[in-house]
Design an enzyme around this catalytic site. Structure first.
Site, PDB file in Angstrom:
ATOM      1  N   GLY A  29      49.434  -1.019  30.687  1.00  9.58           N
ATOM      2  CA  GLY A  29      50.352  -0.416  31.377  1.00  9.58           C
ATOM      3  C   GLY A  29      50.946  -1.023  32.766  1.00  9.58           C
ATOM      4  O   GLY A  29      50.701  -2.069  32.911  1.00  9.58           O
ATOM      5  N   HIS A  35      54.892  -8.759  30.956  1.00  9.43           N
ATOM      6  CA  HIS A  35      54.507  -7.947  29.519  1.00  9.43           C
ATOM      7  C   HIS A  35      56.060  -8.036  28.845  1.00  9.43           C
ATOM      8  O   HIS A  35      55.895  -8.398  27.660  1.00  9.43           O
ATOM      9  CB  HIS A  35      54.410  -6.561  29.970  1.00  9.43           C
ATOM     10  CG  HIS A  35      53.082  -6.299  30.658  1.00  9.43           C
ATOM     11  ND1 HIS A  35      52.910  -5.967  32.110  1.00  9.43           N
ATOM     12  CD2 HIS A  35      51.850  -6.496  30.352  1.00  9.43           C
ATOM     13  CE1 HIS A  35      51.844  -5.884  32.233  1.00  9.43           C
ATOM     14  NE2 HIS A  35      50.744  -6.052  31.286  1.00  9.43           N
ATOM     15  N   GLU A 143      48.886 -16.351  30.032  1.00  3.35           N
ATOM     16  CA  GLU A 143      47.765 -17.302  30.463  1.00  3.35           C
ATOM     17  C   GLU A 143      47.290 -16.962  31.908  1.00  3.35           C
ATOM     18  O   GLU A 143      46.224 -17.461  32.105  1.00  3.35           O
ATOM     19  CB  GLU A 143      48.530 -18.758  30.294  1.00  3.35           C
ATOM     20  CG  GLU A 143      48.603 -19.030  28.932  1.00  3.35           C
ATOM     21  CD  GLU A 143      49.061 -20.750  29.016  1.00  3.35           C
ATOM     22  OE1 GLU A 143      49.645 -21.036  30.114  1.00  3.35           O
ATOM     23  OE2 GLU A 143      49.214 -21.326  28.063  1.00  3.35           O
TER      24      GLU A 143
END
Ligand code: PAF
Length: 249
Positions: A29, A35, A143
């Site tokens: 979250g 994201h 990454e």
């Protein structure tokens, strides 16, 4: 967008998706553009995209760090535009009281493992549980957490899990700081100083000189090292820990 909190309900839904390709993004979250870029990649590659939000207690070394981790589920759901958001409950995920754990005994002892001893066992255990629940064709990892990405790839290979693990480039703020949920814990002064970490890490200086410069600027340095064709670093600004890495040319 469907928000699912119950694993039994999710399993029924999952059966109905059997003919579709599924992309999965596990998160804790406090979602940011990093994201959301993983979600966009998944949406381009798959018919269905599933995001999980679960602040996993077993991967935190300190109770305080777990307690302070930013929790913004309502805002996160507003930011997302995917097919399913899975918000599992701790009791359902860890119905076994965390008596079953998955430990890697080599790579996980290096770098992050030296400074956060229980972290990777907690991380691998939750990722394994989630991969088994989602049965995705592909799962997407940033990454920025490079050692995590290597370990998840290793686990999937070792346990014959039929999900392809896709590593995606780190997304950065304009001043170069890697986007991270922990950045929201930085105050204004710390945030201003934090940009010097990626600038130095990606400079032509040696790992030793980068360490010296960071220390003189007031950072506490856990490590600056070169391996896996990368230069990787972990530093503290007061009680906020930042990690980053760059590919070596
Ligand atoms: O990278 C993270 O946010 C977490 O380690 C993950 C993969 C969601 C597991 O809790």
């Amino acid at each position: 967008m469907n928000i699912v909190t119950n694993l039994k309900e999710w399993k029924t839904i999952r059966q109905s998706l059997n003919s579709k390709t599924i992309g999965f993004i596990p998160t804790m979250g406090n979602l940011h553009d990093g994201h959301l870029s993983l979600c966009e990649k998944s949406k381009a590659d798959n018919e269905i995209t599933v995001v999980s939000i679960f602040v996993n207690p077993t991967q935190f070394n300190q109770k305080k760090d777990f307690a302070n981790y930013p929790r913004t589920v309502d805002l996160d759901c507003k930011k997302l535009d995917v097919d399913f958001v899975l918000l599992p409950e701790k009791n359902e995920i860890y119905f076994d009281n965390y008596e079953i754990q998955l430990t890697e005994t080599n790579l996980s002892l290096d770098l992050e493992g030296q400074f956060r001893p229980v972290h990777f066992t907690g991380m691998l255990t939750i990722v394994l549980k989630l991969l088994n629940l989602i049965h995705a064709n592909r799962a997407y990892f940033g990454e920025k957490d490079y050692q995590q990405l290597l370990l998840v790839k290793k686990m999937v290979e070792a346990l014959f899990i039929p999900t392809e693990i896709i590593g995606c480039e780190t997304i950065r703020a304009e001043d170069g700081l890697a986007l991270s949920s922990r950045n929201s814990l930085l105050n204004k002064n710390q945030r201003e100083k934090a940009k010097l970490f990626p600038q130095l890490l990606n400079s032509n200086l040696s790992a030793h000189d980068i360490t010296e410069q960071l220390i003189s600027l007031g950072f506490k340095v856990d490590y600056i090292v070169e391996k896996w064709q990368r230069r990787l670093g972990a530093v503290w600004l007061d009680d906020v820990r930042l990690i980053d890495n760059f590919r070596l040319c």
